[in-house]
Design an enzyme around this catalytic site. Structure first.
Site, PDB file in Angstrom:
ATOM      1  N   LYS A   1       0.826  -1.208   0.000  1.00  0.00           N
ATOM      2  CA  LYS A   1       0.000   0.000   0.000  1.00  0.00           C
ATOM      3  C   LYS A   1       0.862   1.261   0.000  1.00  0.00           C
ATOM      4  CE  LYS A   1      -3.723   2.144   2.748  1.00  0.00           C
ATOM      5  NZ  LYS A   1      -4.590   1.968   3.933  1.00  0.00           N
TER       6      LYS A   1
ATOM      7  N   SER B   1      -9.242   1.996   3.209  1.00  0.00           N
ATOM      8  CA  SER B   1      -8.401   2.749   2.309  1.00  0.00           C
ATOM      9  C   SER B   1      -7.375   1.889   1.569  1.00  0.00           C
ATOM     10  CB  SER B   1      -7.655   3.827   3.109  1.00  0.00           C
ATOM     11  OG  SER B   1      -6.847   3.235   4.128  1.00  0.00           O
TER      12      SER B   1
ATOM     13  N   SER C   1      -9.713  -0.501   7.197  1.00  0.00           N
ATOM     14  CA  SER C   1      -9.172  -0.284   5.857  1.00  0.00           C
ATOM     15  C   SER C   1      -8.590  -1.505   5.173  1.00  0.00           C
ATOM     16  CB  SER C   1      -8.117   0.826   5.902  1.00  0.00           C
ATOM     17  OG  SER C   1      -8.721   2.069   6.140  1.00  0.00           O
TER      18      SER C   1
END
Length: 427
Positions: free
Chosen positions: A78, A153, A177
């Site tokens: 990420k 996210s 997330s």
């Protein structure tokens, strides 16, 4: 779900690598071929750096050096997690061109285990959103229906796994997330206990709640990755035994779309209903997260507000209005709920509930049947960040052709229970 790694497991890939049926370089080539730009899973693909790592992995295996189950396996990271030499942009113009010199601690662990870092995945700007549709590089798209959100996210990481681009991806989870996009994309996502995986080198959102987590096709693969990432502890040598009859409780969670609740509940039909005030936990979460997020960004909001996506800037400005007394009171109330949850988990081994109370909405949609989309997305996941408990989302089937997830929660140190139960319940 057409990428090479769709339907493949870490165990199977490991057998192929060790038998000579596959090479790390060959797996990397498959990963690069599988990247689908239309889904916007990746911010950057590091073909050159990954190729060098794959060559090293193959050379080591040929020489008899085996670093374990992630040796030679392609992994995505990420884009709020530092990878030395690669841009880490946090989904924001604020960090355009930012290139860290050092790997985050979790990336160091992956490299030490022989993993091949393929690239960086799309994140909601500064990880401050659960939809995954707000970033300078645009939204990550759900591979089951690209008109819908991936969840966030850690949306890019979930999409990369669900679409078969890589078998494993790393995300972060401050309020859900990892688990939210895992549920929406039909894969497994694991948020370890607070502090179980180091967060050094991860851009902070809310330091009280930030976790590093993993996304993979199966719970078993999440467990394998977690064993590589977790901090060593004195209890590692003697894990607690898994009871033959795991006591499961169904948390009465409040508003959930009926089809979602019924689909998920079928996986744990014998779970006993229990109550925990998730509504109050959500209030605690909001007060603490908003205060801590604004503290991270206060200078940027004042000095360069134009560099934020408008939605992020609006959220941060509203977060800055949280009074100090609310943060102090929420911190005190949090301690009370930690004790209440601990007592509940002495009577029951695992708590179960839906991961998300709705199916994935269309990109840009602000309202759903339960009200505003963002609070609905976080409503069943953020309480476990407040409590710091390990939580696992597993595929629970589909509603209207879209995936939904079952969320399993247990006490820190009893993570094996989650994965033992998931092995028998995942749809």
């Amino acid at each position: 779900m057409t990428g090479f790694f769709a339907g493949r497991t870490l165990d199977g890939l490991g057998r192929d690598l060790r038998s000579g049926a596959a090479t790390a370089a060959g797996l990397l080539a498959r990963a690069l071929e599988s990247v689908d730009p239309s889904l916007n899973a990746f911010v950057i693909v590091d073909a050159e750096g990954a190729a060098a790592a794959a060559r090293t992995a193959d050379e080591e295996l040929a020489a008899g050096r085996d670093r374990g189950p992630l040796h030679g396996v392609p992994v995505a990271i990420k884009d709020i997690i530092d990878v030395a030499g690669l841009p880490t942009g946090m989904g924001s113009d604020h960090f355009a061109g930012h290139i860290p010199e050092r790997d985050a601690a979790c990336v160091e662990s992956l490299r030490a285990a022989g993993a091949v870092i393929v690239g960086k995945t799309t994140t909601h700007e500064f990880a401050y959103g659960a939809s995954g549709d707000t970033a300078v590089n645009g939204p990550s798209r759900n591979p089951h229906d690209p008109s819908r959100i991936s969840g966030g996210s850690s949306g890019g990481s979930a999409v990369a796994v669900a679409a078969g681009m890589v078998p494993l991806a790393i995300g972060t989870d401050t309020g859900g997330s990892v688990r939210i996009p895992a549920a929406f994309c039909g894969i497994a996502g694991f948020k370890p206990a607070y502090g179980a995986v180091p967060t050094e080198g991860v851009f902070p959102l809310s330091v009280s709640f930030d976790h590093v987590g993993v996304l993979a096709a199966t719970p078993a693969d999440c467990w394998t990755a977690y064993q590589v990432l977790k901090r060593p502890s004195p209890g590692d040598a003697e894990p607690a035994p898994v009871p033959g009859d795991i006591r499961v409780a169904w948390v009465e969670s409040g508003p959930v779309e009926r089809d979602v609740a019924e689909t998920v509940r079928r996986l744990v039909p014998d779970a006993l209903p229990v109550r925990l005030d998730l509504r109050e936990l959500r209030r605690i979460f909001a007060a603490i997260q908003d205060s801590e997020a604004y503290e991270v960004h206060v200078e940027r909001v004042a000095d360069a507000p134009e560099l934020y996506q408008p939605v992020t800037l609006d959220r941060l400005r509203r977060a800055g209005e949280t009074p100090g007394w609310r943060y102090v009171r929420a911190s005190r109330e949090r301690a009370r709920f930690v004790e209440e949850a601990a007592a509940l988990l002495r009577r029951h081994d695992v708590l179960a509930l839906p991961t998300v109370p709705i199916t994935a909405p269309e990109i840009g949609r602000l309202e759903c049947g339960l009200g505003p989309v963002q609070p609905a997305l976080l409503s069943l996941t953020c309480p476990w960040n407040v409590l710091g408990l390990p939580a696992l989302s597993v595929p629970a089937g589909t509603v209207g052709g879209l995936p939904v997830g079952l969320q399993l929660v247990t006490a820190a140190g009893r993570e094996e229970l989650l994965f033992a139960l998931a092995a028998g319940t995942a749809a």
